[in-house]
Design a protein around this motif. Structure first.
Motif, mmCIF file in Angstrom:
data_model
loop_
_atom_site.group_PDB
_atom_site.id
_atom_site.type_symbol
_atom_site.label_atom_id
_atom_site.label_comp_id
_atom_site.label_asym_id
_atom_site.label_seq_id
_atom_site.Cartn_x
_atom_site.Cartn_y
_atom_site.Cartn_z
ATOM 1 N N ALA A 181 0.847 -1.204 0.000
ATOM 2 C CA ALA A 181 0.000 0.000 0.000
ATOM 3 C C ALA A 181 0.879 1.249 0.000
ATOM 4 N N GLY A 182 1.993 1.202 0.733
ATOM 5 C CA GLY A 182 2.937 2.319 0.734
ATOM 6 C C GLY A 182 3.555 2.530 -0.639
ATOM 7 N N LEU A 183 3.850 1.436 -1.342
ATOM 8 C CA LEU A 183 4.398 1.550 -2.697
ATOM 9 C C LEU A 183 3.361 2.114 -3.664
ATOM 10 N N LEU A 184 2.094 1.718 -3.493
ATOM 11 C CA LEU A 184 1.042 2.258 -4.359
ATOM 12 C C LEU A 184 0.887 3.762 -4.142
ATOM 13 N N ALA A 185 0.870 4.190 -2.894
ATOM 14 C CA ALA A 185 0.795 5.628 -2.602
ATOM 15 C C ALA A 185 2.003 6.359 -3.195
ATOM 16 N N SER A 186 3.166 5.729 -3.129
ATOM 17 C CA SER A 186 4.378 6.325 -3.687
ATOM 18 C C SER A 186 4.260 6.542 -5.198
ATOM 19 N N CYS A 187 3.564 5.652 -5.896
ATOM 20 C CA CYS A 187 3.360 5.836 -7.346
ATOM 21 C C CYS A 187 2.707 7.188 -7.620
ATOM 22 N N TYR A 188 1.698 7.521 -6.839
ATOM 23 C CA TYR A 188 0.985 8.782 -7.036
ATOM 24 C C TYR A 188 1.850 9.975 -6.628
ATOM 25 N N ARG A 189 2.507 9.883 -5.470
ATOM 26 C CA ARG A 189 3.361 10.984 -5.016
ATOM 27 C C ARG A 189 4.507 11.246 -5.987
ATOM 28 N N GLU A 190 5.174 10.176 -6.408
ATOM 29 C CA GLU A 190 6.316 10.324 -7.320
ATOM 30 C C GLU A 190 5.877 10.853 -8.684
ATOM 31 N N SER A 191 4.739 10.398 -9.179
ATOM 32 C CA SER A 191 4.232 10.898 -10.460
ATOM 33 C C SER A 191 3.907 12.381 -10.373
ATOM 34 N N LEU A 192 3.320 12.796 -9.264
ATOM 35 C CA LEU A 192 3.045 14.221 -9.050
ATOM 36 C C LEU A 192 4.342 15.018 -8.994
ATOM 37 N N ARG A 193 5.322 14.503 -8.260
ATOM 38 C CA ARG A 193 6.609 15.196 -8.121
ATOM 39 C C ARG A 193 7.256 15.395 -9.491
ATOM 40 N N VAL A 194 7.318 14.322 -10.290
ATOM 41 C CA VAL A 194 7.930 14.415 -11.613
ATOM 42 C C VAL A 194 7.150 15.402 -12.490
ATOM 43 N N SER A 195 5.832 15.356 -12.415
ATOM 44 C CA SER A 195 4.999 16.257 -13.227
ATOM 45 C C SER A 195 5.232 17.717 -12.869
ATOM 46 N N VAL A 196 5.327 18.008 -11.581
ATOM 47 C CA VAL A 196 5.591 19.378 -11.133
ATOM 48 C C VAL A 196 6.979 19.814 -11.605
ATOM 49 N N GLU A 197 7.976 18.921 -11.510
ATOM 50 C CA GLU A 197 9.321 19.248 -11.987
ATOM 51 C C GLU A 197 9.331 19.550 -13.484
ATOM 52 N N LEU A 198 8.465 18.895 -14.239
ATOM 53 C CA LEU A 198 8.367 19.144 -15.685
ATOM 54 C C LEU A 198 7.676 20.472 -15.991
ATOM 55 N N GLY A 199 6.992 21.043 -15.000
ATOM 56 C CA GLY A 199 6.240 22.263 -15.217
ATOM 57 C C GLY A 199 4.818 22.020 -15.694
ATOM 58 N N ALA A 200 4.324 20.817 -15.495
ATOM 59 C CA ALA A 200 2.972 20.470 -15.939
ATOM 60 C C ALA A 200 1.925 21.282 -15.188
ATOM 61 N N ARG A 201 0.853 21.590 -15.906
ATOM 62 C CA ARG A 201 -0.294 22.279 -15.316
ATOM 63 C C ARG A 201 -1.491 21.345 -15.181
ATOM 64 N N SER A 202 -1.471 20.228 -15.933
ATOM 65 C CA SER A 202 -2.562 19.254 -15.859
ATOM 66 C C SER A 202 -1.994 17.860 -16.062
ATOM 67 N N MET A 203 -2.637 16.891 -15.418
ATOM 68 C CA MET A 203 -2.186 15.511 -15.549
ATOM 69 C C MET A 203 -3.351 14.560 -15.372
ATOM 70 N N ALA A 204 -3.204 13.355 -15.937
ATOM 71 C CA ALA A 204 -4.242 12.335 -15.862
ATOM 72 C C ALA A 204 -3.649 11.033 -15.337
ATOM 73 N N PHE A 205 -4.291 10.492 -14.310
ATOM 74 C CA PHE A 205 -3.901 9.212 -13.716
ATOM 75 C C PHE A 205 -4.886 8.126 -14.109
ATOM 76 N N PRO A 206 -4.406 6.895 -14.307
ATOM 77 C CA PRO A 206 -5.303 5.748 -14.329
ATOM 78 C C PRO A 206 -5.466 5.240 -12.889
ATOM 79 N N ALA A 207 -6.241 4.203 -12.709
ATOM 80 C CA ALA A 207 -6.344 3.549 -11.398
ATOM 81 C C ALA A 207 -5.189 2.543 -11.322
ATOM 82 N N ILE A 208 -4.054 3.000 -10.841
ATOM 83 C CA ILE A 208 -2.818 2.201 -10.812
ATOM 84 C C ILE A 208 -3.029 0.942 -9.960
ATOM 85 N N SER A 209 -2.598 -0.181 -10.489
ATOM 86 C CA SER A 209 -2.643 -1.504 -9.852
ATOM 87 C C SER A 209 -4.042 -2.098 -9.722
#
Length: 181
Positions: free
Chosen positions: A96-124
């Motif tokens: 469960a901690g790894l699943l939460a990390s998928c979302y946190r890390e994806s957000l972090r990378v997106s913010v670093e890229l300068g993204a203003r919008s992003m779309a997630f699937p239901a991971i796992s």
């Protein structure tokens, strides 16, 4: 403040800065969301993934981490690949901690890229067997917590959910968490 939205649909058709791919660790394509993103995005995504494998991710992308590539022919600028955990009840806390990390890390990378919008699937929540209600709770909680700490100009985080049942489950969990009235 970042808006969190839920839509039922096809993640490969989302006009956002970042599409998140529920990848496998090889980064070389697979089934489900991963296969759809690689097929629709075209060979540019695979070429970037092969370059990542030839460099820093020679052994593959670890579960819970995230990395960006081009979006190829998708109507997005980037794909952020993240590897979700396979569901195993006997290893629930760690996974469960790894699943939460998928979302946190994806957000972090997106913010670093300068993204203003992003779309997630239901991971796992597909072939990796995570119960959808629990996957929704982890996803929505992790994103809300990460956004509270995020710096950047992210305006929208969209969950693109495949099928009416998954959409309705995410919507119900969002209400239970008090994130939707």
């Amino acid at each position: 403040m970042t808006q969190i939205t839920l839509v039922e649909g096809d993640i490969t058709q989302q006009e956002v800065d970042v599409v998140v791919n529920a990848a496998n660790s090889s980064l070389l394509g697979g089934g489900g969301v991963d296969g759809a993103i690689h097929r629709k995005g075209g060979p540019e995504i695979l070429a970037d993934c092969r370059a990542l494998r030839a460099g820093h991710y020679g052994k593959g992308l670890p579960t819970g981490r995230a990395v960006a590539t081009t979006a190829g022919r998708l109507p997005a600028r980037w794909v952020v690949h993240t590897v979700g955990p396979v569901y195993r009840a006997e290893e629930y806390e760690e996974r469960a901690g790894l699943l939460a990390s998928c979302y946190r890390e994806s957000l972090r990378v997106s913010v670093e890229l300068g993204a203003r919008s992003m779309a997630f699937p239901a991971i796992s929540a597909g072939i990796y067997g995570w119960p959808v209600e629990d996957a929704a709770r982890i996803a929505l909680t992790a994103v809300a917590e990460a956004l509270a700490d995020a710096r950047g100009e992210l305006e929208e985080v969209r969950f693109v959910l495949f099928g009416e049942a998954t959409y309705e489950t995410f919507e119900q969990v969002e209400r239970e968490l008090g994130q939707r009235s």
